[in-house]
Design a protein around this motif. Structure first.
Motif, PDB file in Angstrom:
ATOM      1  N   LYS A   1       0.879  -1.170   0.000  1.00 52.14           N
ATOM      2  CA  LYS A   1       0.000   0.000   0.000  1.00 52.14           C
ATOM      3  C   LYS A   1       0.918   1.222   0.000  1.00 52.14           C
ATOM      4  CE  LYS A   1      -4.170  -1.715   2.338  1.00 52.14           C
ATOM      5  NZ  LYS A   1      -5.179  -1.233   1.373  1.00 52.14           N
TER       6      LYS A   1
ATOM      7  N   SER B   1       2.159   5.176   0.373  1.00 57.14           N
ATOM      8  CA  SER B   1       1.997   6.423   1.113  1.00 57.14           C
ATOM      9  C   SER B   1       2.471   7.583   0.243  1.00 57.14           C
ATOM     10  CB  SER B   1       2.806   6.391   2.414  1.00 57.14           C
ATOM     11  OG  SER B   1       2.371   5.357   3.258  1.00 57.14           O
TER      12      SER B   1
ATOM     13  N   ARG C   1     -10.233  15.604   9.582  1.00 54.16           N
ATOM     14  CA  ARG C   1     -11.356  14.896   8.982  1.00 54.16           C
ATOM     15  C   ARG C   1     -12.655  15.653   9.203  1.00 54.16           C
ATOM     16  NH1 ARG C   1     -13.151   8.988  11.161  1.00 54.16           N
ATOM     17  NH2 ARG C   1     -13.289  10.251  13.038  1.00 54.16           N
TER      18      ARG C   1
ATOM     19  N   ARG D   1     -19.654  15.993   3.692  1.00 55.61           N
ATOM     20  CA  ARG D   1     -18.608  15.068   3.278  1.00 55.61           C
ATOM     21  C   ARG D   1     -17.708  15.744   2.246  1.00 55.61           C
ATOM     22  NH1 ARG D   1     -18.585  10.208   5.022  1.00 55.61           N
ATOM     23  NH2 ARG D   1     -17.197   9.514   3.362  1.00 55.61           N
TER      24      ARG D   1
ATOM     25  N   GLU E   1     -11.986  13.891   4.527  1.00 59.81           N
ATOM     26  CA  GLU E   1     -11.706  12.545   5.021  1.00 59.81           C
ATOM     27  C   GLU E   1     -10.446  11.961   4.397  1.00 59.81           C
ATOM     28  OE1 GLU E   1     -16.202  13.135   4.764  1.00 59.81           O
ATOM     29  OE2 GLU E   1     -14.453  13.465   3.492  1.00 59.81           O
ATOM     30  N   GLU E   2     -10.301  12.128   3.102  1.00 54.64           N
ATOM     31  CA  GLU E   2      -9.143  11.588   2.388  1.00 54.64           C
ATOM     32  C   GLU E   2      -8.063  12.654   2.329  1.00 54.64           C
ATOM     33  OE1 GLU E   2      -8.945   8.500   1.572  1.00 54.64           O
ATOM     34  OE2 GLU E   2     -11.010   8.047   2.140  1.00 54.64           O
ATOM     35  N   ARG E   3      -7.123  12.571   3.260  1.00 52.79           N
ATOM     36  CA  ARG E   3      -6.121  13.641   3.361  1.00 52.79           C
ATOM     37  C   ARG E   3      -5.267  13.770   2.105  1.00 52.79           C
ATOM     38  NH1 ARG E   3      -8.273  11.531   8.055  1.00 52.79           N
ATOM     39  NH2 ARG E   3      -7.724  12.685   9.929  1.00 52.79           N
ATOM     40  N   VAL E   4      -4.947  12.640   1.467  1.00 57.71           N
ATOM     41  CA  VAL E   4      -4.117  12.673   0.264  1.00 57.71           C
ATOM     42  C   VAL E   4      -4.801  13.472  -0.840  1.00 57.71           C
ATOM     43  CG1 VAL E   4      -3.152  11.243  -1.573  1.00 57.71           C
ATOM     44  CG2 VAL E   4      -2.893  10.542   0.798  1.00 57.71           C
ATOM     45  N   LEU E   5      -6.107  13.397  -0.919  1.00 58.30           N
ATOM     46  CA  LEU E   5      -6.852  14.190  -1.898  1.00 58.30           C
ATOM     47  C   LEU E   5      -7.054  15.619  -1.408  1.00 58.30           C
ATOM     48  CD1 LEU E   5      -9.633  11.597  -2.883  1.00 58.30           C
ATOM     49  CD2 LEU E   5      -7.479  12.071  -4.060  1.00 58.30           C
TER      50      LEU E   5
ATOM     51  N   HIS F   1      -3.659   7.541   9.458  1.00 54.73           N
ATOM     52  CA  HIS F   1      -3.935   7.768   8.033  1.00 54.73           C
ATOM     53  C   HIS F   1      -2.632   7.594   7.244  1.00 54.73           C
ATOM     54  CE1 HIS F   1      -6.669   9.205   4.899  1.00 54.73           C
ATOM     55  NE2 HIS F   1      -5.605   9.779   4.378  1.00 54.73           N
TER      56      HIS F   1
ATOM     57  N   TYR G   1      -1.963   6.598   4.266  1.00 57.33           N
ATOM     58  CA  TYR G   1      -1.861   6.928   2.847  1.00 57.33           C
ATOM     59  C   TYR G   1      -1.088   8.221   2.639  1.00 57.33           C
ATOM     60  CZ  TYR G   1      -5.201   3.233   1.795  1.00 57.33           C
ATOM     61  OH  TYR G   1      -5.819   2.011   1.672  1.00 57.33           O
TER      62      TYR G   1
END
Length: 355
Positions: free
Chosen positions: A31, A33, A75, A82, A117-121, A144, A146
């Motif tokens: 996976k 990062s 988050r 959302r 929610e999706e920190r990478v995005l 998190h 990722y």
């Protein structure tokens, strides 16, 4: 081992196996990062809630926001929306979460606040929305994985340190103690400072069993400011109080108030509780029960941002409502060392990115 812990042991084993497998996937590169050119700092914990992440984020902002262009990304726990949202003056707790809203209200003149929610995005969206940023502070993102931060700050409470806790559902740990090895800094929070030398030594030795060699360990406590009226800033806090909280652990707050006040009753709601009209009516009834003492309501800053709703406050229109501010204090010498490490990370990352 108590019977309840014995019954929960198989479930803790299964939970531990699942989190260990996930972490192993990241460790092996199965996976991925994502790292970013902008310096990133994660503040988080191994346990579920209650370690003082928001006061610690505010501590960093108070000491760094004058020198750097900072952003806070979380988050937005408990919000009704959302996806990515950048806080502005139209945002409320329902849109960005109570803790993000609290930070925005205090630091909006100097700091950008966003949720996703999706920190990478969310990181590139934050950068696109705010322009040049010197560093991003990520609240509650220790798990998190990722996102690959430049600095990980692990918080653990003095009363329930991770090294003596157990995995969910036996204890409060989200992942096993050995994952403290990812931390670059460990801060023991909610201490009564100064700690006795022997106690500090014991905590250091217990933590050092799990972290990498050379990782600094700091100790922090909480200081309480002057209570202020939620509606009338010039009111004075009376002797008798009804304490209303929606936090993980209200005991330190109760201990502080009991030094100079009489707390007639504590109405403790769950963490991140969203207050309803029925809740406010119940609070009013509790005050009526103690009417002869003419008590005031006292709550936390985290709860106050949700109680500011005019419809809710109308139920308490004839009652004084006070807010008790809280801030992080560091043990002697720890503050300077910690801040120097954070500043060095920001400077080094910026220099590397520009090279």
């Amino acid at each position: 081992m108590r019977l309840s812990e014995l019954l929960l042991f198989p479930f803790a084993c299964m939970y531990g196996a699942a989190t260990a497998f996930r972490n192993r996937m990241f460790d092996l590169g199965m996976k991925k990062s994502q790292a970013f050119d902008v310096p990133t700092l994660v503040v988080g914990n191994l346990a579920v809630g209650g370690t003082g992440k928001t006061p610690f984020i505010e501590y960093l902002l108070r000491h760094l926001a004058s020198d750097y262009r900072l952003a806070v990304l979380s988050r937005g726990y408990g919000r009704k929306t959302r996806g990515f949202l950048l806080a502005d003056d139209t945002s409320g707790p329902a849109e960005i979460g109570d803790e993000s809203f609290q930070i925005y209200q205090k630091f909006k003149e100097k700091v950008s606040v966003a949720v996703g929610e999706e920190r990478v995005l969310a990181v590139p969206m934050l950068l696109a929305s705010c322009g040049p940023i010197d560093a991003i502070l990520l609240d509650d993102a220790y798990q998190h994985r990722y996102l690959e931060p430049d600095l990980r700050v692990l918080l653990t409470t003095h009363s329930r340190p991770f090294f003596s806790d157990k995995l969910l559902p036996q204890g409060r740990l989200r992942e096993s103690r050995k994952n403290a090895a990812r931390a670059d800094i460990v801060v023991v929070t909610k201490c009564t400072l100064p700690l006795p030398a022997e106690e500090e030594k014991r905590y250091r030795q217990s933590i050092q069993r799990y972290v990498r060699e050379g990782v600094p360990i700091y100790f922090s406590g909480l200081s309480y400011g002057k209570p202020y009226g939620l509606r009338h800033e010039k009111e004075t806090l009376p002797r008798y109080l009804i304490l209303v909280t929606g936090i993980v652990d209200h005991v330190p707050l109760l201990d502080e108030l009991s030094k100079n006040h009489t707390v007639l009753e504590v109405m403790a709601f769950s963490d991140h509780h969203r207050y309803s009209m029925n809740d406010l009516r119940a609070i009013k009834q509790t005050c009526a029960k103690h009417q002869k003492y003419e008590p005031a309501l006292l709550t936390t800053e985290k709860d106050a941002v949700k109680l500011k709703d005019e419809a809710l406050l109308s139920v308490l229109a004839d009652l004084p409502v006070f807010v008790l501010p809280v801030a992080v204090t560091m043990a002697s010498g720890d503050s300077q060392q910690l801040l120097q490490q954070v500043k060095r990370m920001i400077t080094d990352k910026r220099y590397t990115s520009e090279a």
